[in-house]
Motif scaffolding. Structure first.
Motif, PDB file in Angstrom:
ATOM      1  N   GLU A 127       0.828  -1.207   0.000  1.00  0.00           N
ATOM      2  CA  GLU A 127       0.000   0.000   0.000  1.00  0.00           C
ATOM      3  C   GLU A 127       0.869   1.267   0.000  1.00  0.00           C
ATOM      4  N   PRO A 142      -5.062  -5.691   3.263  1.00  0.00           N
ATOM      5  CA  PRO A 142      -6.260  -6.388   2.763  1.00  0.00           C
ATOM      6  C   PRO A 142      -6.176  -6.743   1.279  1.00  0.00           C
ATOM      7  N   VAL A 143      -5.157  -7.482   0.923  1.00  0.00           N
ATOM      8  CA  VAL A 143      -4.995  -7.947  -0.451  1.00  0.00           C
ATOM      9  C   VAL A 143      -4.062  -9.143  -0.412  1.00  0.00           C
ATOM     10  N   ASN A 184      -7.266   5.661   4.595  1.00  0.00           N
ATOM     11  CA  ASN A 184      -7.416   4.569   5.553  1.00  0.00           C
ATOM     12  C   ASN A 184      -8.060   5.138   6.807  1.00  0.00           C
ATOM     13  N   ARG A 228     -10.435   0.949   3.979  1.00  0.00           N
ATOM     14  CA  ARG A 228      -9.549   1.621   3.042  1.00  0.00           C
ATOM     15  C   ARG A 228     -10.315   1.881   1.746  1.00  0.00           C
ATOM     16  N   ASP A 231     -10.880   1.343  -5.532  1.00  0.00           N
ATOM     17  CA  ASP A 231     -10.910   0.129  -4.725  1.00  0.00           C
ATOM     18  C   ASP A 231     -11.457   0.454  -3.340  1.00  0.00           C
ATOM     19  N   SER A 238     -11.814  -1.623   0.593  1.00  0.00           N
ATOM     20  CA  SER A 238     -11.488  -2.836   1.335  1.00  0.00           C
ATOM     21  C   SER A 238     -11.672  -2.607   2.824  1.00  0.00           C
ATOM     22  N   THR A 244     -10.605  -4.564   6.841  1.00  0.00           N
ATOM     23  CA  THR A 244      -9.916  -5.600   7.617  1.00  0.00           C
ATOM     24  C   THR A 244     -10.546  -5.680   9.000  1.00  0.00           C
ATOM     25  N   TYR A 249     -10.388 -10.210   5.741  1.00  0.00           N
ATOM     26  CA  TYR A 249     -10.488  -9.001   4.928  1.00  0.00           C
ATOM     27  C   TYR A 249     -11.377  -9.252   3.723  1.00  0.00           C
ATOM     28  N   ARG A 272     -12.230  -7.201  -0.257  1.00  0.00           N
ATOM     29  CA  ARG A 272     -11.771  -6.135  -1.146  1.00  0.00           C
ATOM     30  C   ARG A 272     -12.527  -6.193  -2.467  1.00  0.00           C
ATOM     31  N   ALA A 317     -12.090  -4.151  -6.198  1.00  0.00           N
ATOM     32  CA  ALA A 317     -11.167  -3.245  -6.882  1.00  0.00           C
ATOM     33  C   ALA A 317     -11.401  -3.295  -8.377  1.00  0.00           C
TER      34      ALA A 317
END
Length: 751
Positions: free
Chosen positions: A57, A67-68, A439, A449, A487, A489, A491, A501, A503, A505
C-alpha cells in the motif's frame, strides 16, 4: 510470504520459499497446518516466524494487516532459486497464481497472475501485470527481464492495483526492492560453477562515506557455454543456448537528517547469446508428447540465431519528513536497445526445396526484431499523512512518457540466414494520472480503506511505407483513453493474531496497437477494464511458529485485449473479447514442524474462461483442433481458458539444519514447483496443450562462523523433466522447451 532460516541454532530472516501440491494443494496445506501443531507444541524453545513487512500500500505494513493477497520471496530462497543462473522466469510458480514464460529466452518475460496476462510478442506489447523495480515501472517488455541480484525482497500483489501503482496493473504487480545503502559497511560475495561450463558471480558492498553520505555497488555476472549442437552443418549458427549476461547497480544515499533523504540509483545490463530455440516437429501428432528419441542437446536449423540486449537507467528518490506529512518524489529514466533473431520454422530447407527437415517444413521462416532509440521517463509526486490517529491518507500525481523505434525483418522464401523486408515503426506513449487513498480505523478491530485514480493514456504509432507491408488498415493510428479506477477494502481483527479481509477493486489498461507487417494489416485493441472481488484470512498461529493465509477471488474483464497468434495464414492480430472471467482460491502455510525443520507450502486454483460467443481465430497448420470451427475454418473460442493459465500451481520448500560446533551448521534445502497443463493459444488443440510440469531443486551445504561463510552443492530440475512450454503454430509442430537439469557448487561469504 517470508520465512526464516536456521543458522547456527538461531533464527534469521530468509523470507519465503514455496512448492508443489499435486493435484489439489489446498487440502494438503490445511492438513499440514493442523498436523504440524502437535509437533510444534512439543518444542521446548521453538523458533518463531519473524513479522513480514511489505509496501503493498506504498507504506511499510505487516503483511497480515494488508487487505490484499500479497506473497514475498527473499533471502535464502532467492539464493537457492538463482543458483542455477536462470533468468527472471525462475520466479514462475514460486508463489500462488504466478506464471512466467517467454518466446524470446532471457529477454521479454511475459507475466500472468491468476491466469490473467498477455501472449503478445511484439516489442511494443503491453501487459496487464506491471513490473516495478525500486519504485520505477518497467513498461517495455524487454526492460522486464532485468536480472534479480542484491534484492531485499520480491513482492507479488494479486488483483487490480491501479489506485496506487501507475501503469497497466489490472492483473497485479510484481515488485522488486534492492538492498539500499546504509551507515553500516559490509557486503557479500556469492560465486558458483555448474553444468554447461556455467559461472555465476554476484556481490555487493556498502561504504559509508561520512555521517551523511553512503554508497552501495552491486553486480552480477552470468555465463553459460553452448550446450546445443546444430546438426545441420551448413547452418550459420552451429552452437547454441550459451549466454553472457552481466548487470551493475550503483546507489548513492544522502541523508543529512531524519527529515530528508535522497537516493540516486544507476543501473545497466548487457546480454549476448542465443535467442529462443524453436525446434521443428518435436510434438507427436495427435498428442502433446515429445516425439520418440527427442534429444534436447541437438537441433537442425538453417537460420541464424542471436540475441543482444543493452539496458541502462537511473532514478532519484527524494523524501521530506514534515510535521505530520511525508513528501515523496520519484524520478526515473530507462532506455533499452535490443536485437533478437531466430529460425522460426525450427528446421532446414522446405518441402519445395529439399533436403528439408526434421519432419515436414512447408516453407522457411526467419525473423528479427530490434529496439532502438528507446527512452522512458516517469515522474511521481506523492504526499502521505504520518500523524497519529485513526485517519491516514495519501495522494499524488503520476507522469509517463515513452518513445522508441522498432526495426523488424523477416523472410519466408530464402534460407541460410538472409534477411529481407526491413520495416521501421515508431511508437510514442504519454500518460498521466491523479490518485489518492484513505485509511480509517473505525475501531481497534475494524479498518477501512478506499482509493481512487484518474488515468489518461495516449498512444501514437506510425510505420514507414514499404511495398512488403499489408497497408489495408493504414500504417499509422493513435489512441486516447481515460478511466477512473477505484478500490474499497476492510480488515477485521478476529484476534490479535488473525485478520479477515474483503476487497473490491477495479483496474484499467489503455488501448494497444500492433503495426502492419508483410503477413497482416495493422490492428488495435481498445481499452480493457477489470472488476475484482476478494475475501481472505491471514493469521499467525501456534505462538507464531506457523503462519497461514487463504483467499477466495473472482474477477471479470470487459473487452480484454487478446493476441491471436499465427495460424495457417501466419497472421498475428490484436482483438478484444467481450468478456472473460477468472476465479479461484489461494493458500499459503509456513510452519516449523521441528526446531530446525521449516516447511513452506502454497498453492492456487485458477479457473479462467473467455466469454464471447462470436469470437473466432485462425488455427494451426498441422495440429488437431478441439474447438468447433465456423464456415471460414476459424475456431470459435467461447468458453476456452485464457492462454498460459494453469488451473493448479503449487510450491513446497523444506529446510532442515543440524547445528555443529563453533557456530557451524549442516543443512539441506529442497524446493519443488508444480503447474498443471496450459493452453498455448486462444484455440484448443491436442498438440499445443502444454503438459503439467514438476521441477525440483536440491541444495546441500555447510555454513560456519555463525553464517559468515557457506559452501553448498546444488541441483536444479533434478529429475530432468523436459516439457514443451510454447509453440509456433503456422508452419508445423514447432515447440520450445524448459531448462534441463543442472548441477553445481556454490560459495558465499559475508563481510
Amino acid at each position: 510470504m517470508p520465512s526464516l532460516a536456521i543458522r547456527a541454532g538461531r533464527a534469521i530472516v530468509a523470507r519465503p520459499a514455496h512448492c508443489p501440491a499435486l493435484p489439489s494443494p489446498l487440502p494438503a496445506m490445511l492438513a499440514l497446518a493442523f498436523a504440524g501443531s502437535g509437533v510444534l507444541a512439543q518444542d521446548a524453545k521453538p523458533n518463531v516466524l519473524a513479522p513480514v513487512v511489505v509496501t503493498a500500500e506504498r507504506r511499510a505494513e505487516n503483511i497480515k494487516d494488508v487487505p490484499v493477497s500479497v506473497s514475498t520471496i527473499g533471502g535464502e530462497t532467492l539464493d537457492v532459486l538463482n543458483s542455477g543462473g536462470e533468468d527472471i522466469r525462475f520466479l514462475s510458480g514460486r508463489v500462488p497464481s504466478l506464471n512466467i514464460e517467454s518466446s524470446f529466452g532471457r529477454a521479454f518475460p511475459r507475466f500472468y497472475i491468476r491466469g490473467y496476462g498477455n501472449t503478445d510478442f511484439r516489442l511494443n506489447a503491453s501487459q496487464p501485470v506491471s513490473l516495478i523495480v525500486d519504485d520505477v515501472v518497467q513498461e517495455n517488455p524487454i526492460l522486464k527481464g532485468f536480472p534479480i541480484f542484491d534484492t531485499d525482497k520480491v513482492e507479488v500483489l494479486a488483483g487490480p492495483q491501479g489506485t496506487l501503482f501507475g501503469r497497466n496493473t489490472p492483473a497485479g504487480v510484481v515488485k522488486f526492492d534492492s538492498v539500499a545503502p546504509s551507515q553500516k559497511a559490509g557486503g557479500y560475495f556469492n560465486g558458483g560453477i555448474g553444468s554447461f561450463n556455467s559461472v555465476n558471480l554476484e556481490g555487493a558492498y556498502t561504504v559509508p562515506l561520512n555521517a551523511q553520505w553512503s554508497t552501495r555497488v552491486s553486480a552480477q555476472v552470468q555465463h553459460r557455454g553452448d550446450w546445443v549442437k546444430n546438426t545441420f552443418a551448413a547452418g550459420p549458427t552451429q552452437d547454441l543456448e550459451g549466454y553472457d549476461d552481466s548487470a551493475l547497480r550503483g546507489q548513492l544515499l544522502y541523508q543529512p537528517s531524519r527529515d530528508f533523504s535522497a537516493l540516486l540509483n544507476l543501473h545497466a545490463r548487457d546480454l549476448s547469446g542465443s535467442a529462443r530455440l524453436f525446434r521443428a516437429n518435436i510434438i507427436k501428432k495427435g498428442s502433446n508428447d515429445l516425439v520418440d528419441g527427442f534429444d534436447p542437446k541437438q537441433i537442425s536449423i538453417d537460420g541464424k540465431n542471436e540475441q543482444r540486449v543493452n539496458t541502462s537507467g537511473t532514478s532519484l528518490r527524494l523524501k521530506w519528513q514534515l510535521d505530520g506529512l511525508a513528501l515523496h518524489s520519484i524520478t526515473g529514466y530507462e532506455t533499452v536497445r535490443s536485437f533478437s533473431r531466430g529460425d522460426i520454422d525450427g528446421g532446414y530447407g522446405a518441402a519445395f526445396a529439399p533436403p528439408s527437415g526434421p519432419g515436414t517444413i512447408p516453407f522457411p521462416s526467419e525473423t528479427a526484431d530490434a529496439m532502438r532509440g528507446h527512452g522512458q521517463f516517469t515522474q511521481e509526486f506523492r504526499v502521505e499523512s504520518t500523524a497519529a490517529g485513526p485517519l491516514k491518507w495519501q495522494g499524488g500525481v503520476y507522469l509517463f512518457h515513452e518513445d522508441y523505434h522498432i526495426d523488424s525483418s523477416s523472410y519466408d522464401s530464402l534460407g541460410g540466414g538472409a534477411q529481407t523486408g526491413l520495416t521501421t515503426t515508431r511508437q510514442k506513449n504519454d500518460a498521466w494520472a491523479l490518485f489518492g487513498s484513505v485509511n480509517y480505523e473505525l475501531s481497534p478491530v475494524l479498518k477501512l480503506r478506499g482509493g481512487l485514480r484518474y488515468t489518461h493514456d495516449k498512444k501514437d504509432l506510425a510505420t514507414d511505407p514499404d511495398p512488403s507491408l499489408d497497408a489495408s488498415n493504414g500504417l499509422s493510428t493513435n489512441t486516447s483513453d481515460s478511466k477512473v479506477s477505484w478500490d474499497l477494502s476492510g480488515t477485521y481483527a478476529l484476534t490479535p493474531e488473525a485478520n479477515v479481509y474483503a476487497r473490491i477493486a477495479t483496474g484499467f489498461r489503455g488501448s494497444s496497437i500492433q503495426p502492419a507487417s508483410p503477413f497482416g494489416a495493422m490492428s488495435s485493441a481498445g481499452p480493457e477494464s477489470t472488476t475484482s472481488y476478494e475475501v481472505g484470512v491471514k493469521a499467525d498461529v501456534f505462538d507464531r511458529r506457523a503462519r497461514v493465509a487463504f483467499s477466495l477471488f473472482h474477477y471479470d474483464v470487459r473487452d480484454q485485449q487478446l493476441t491471436a497468434v499465427g495460424g495457417t495464414s501466419n497472421l498475428t492480430r490484436l482483438l478484444n473479447a467481450k468478456k472473460s472471467m477468472g476465479q479461484g482460491i489461494e493458500g499459503t502455510v509456513e510452519a516449523y514442524l521441528a526446531d530446525n525443520l521449516l516447511v513452506t507450502l502454497n498453492g492456487s486454483y485458477n479457473l479462467t474462461k473467455i466469454k464471447d460467443p462470436g469470437l473466432a481465430v485462425g488455427v494451426c497448420a498441422a495440429c488437431t483442433v478441439l474447438d468447433p470451427v465456423n464456415s471460414s475454418g476459424q475456431a470459435l473460442i467461447d468458453g476456452n481458458p485464457l492462454p498460459n493459465a494453469p488451473r493448479w500451481i503449487g510450491n513446497v520448500t523444506v529446510r532442515y539444519g543440524v547445528p555443529a560446533a563453533n557456530g557451524g551448521e549442516y543443512f539441506v534445502f529442497t524446493d519443488w514447483s508444480y503447474r498443471s497443463s496450459v493452453n498455448f493459444f486462444l484455440y484448443e488443440s491436442k498438440e499445443f496443450t502444454g503438459r503439467s510440469l514438476l521441477t525440483g531443486g536440491l541444495r546441500v551445504g555447510y555454513s560456519w562462523a555463525n553464517g559468515k561463510y557457506e559452501a553448498a552443492l546444488f541441483g536444479r530440475n533434478i529429475t530432468n523433466q523436459i516439457r514443451v512450454t510454447g509453440g509456433i503454430d503456422f508452419n508445423n509442430l514447432t515447440g520450445f522447451i524448459n531448462e534441463p537439469r543442472t548441477w553445481g557448487a556454490q560459495f558465499k561469504a559475508m563481510f
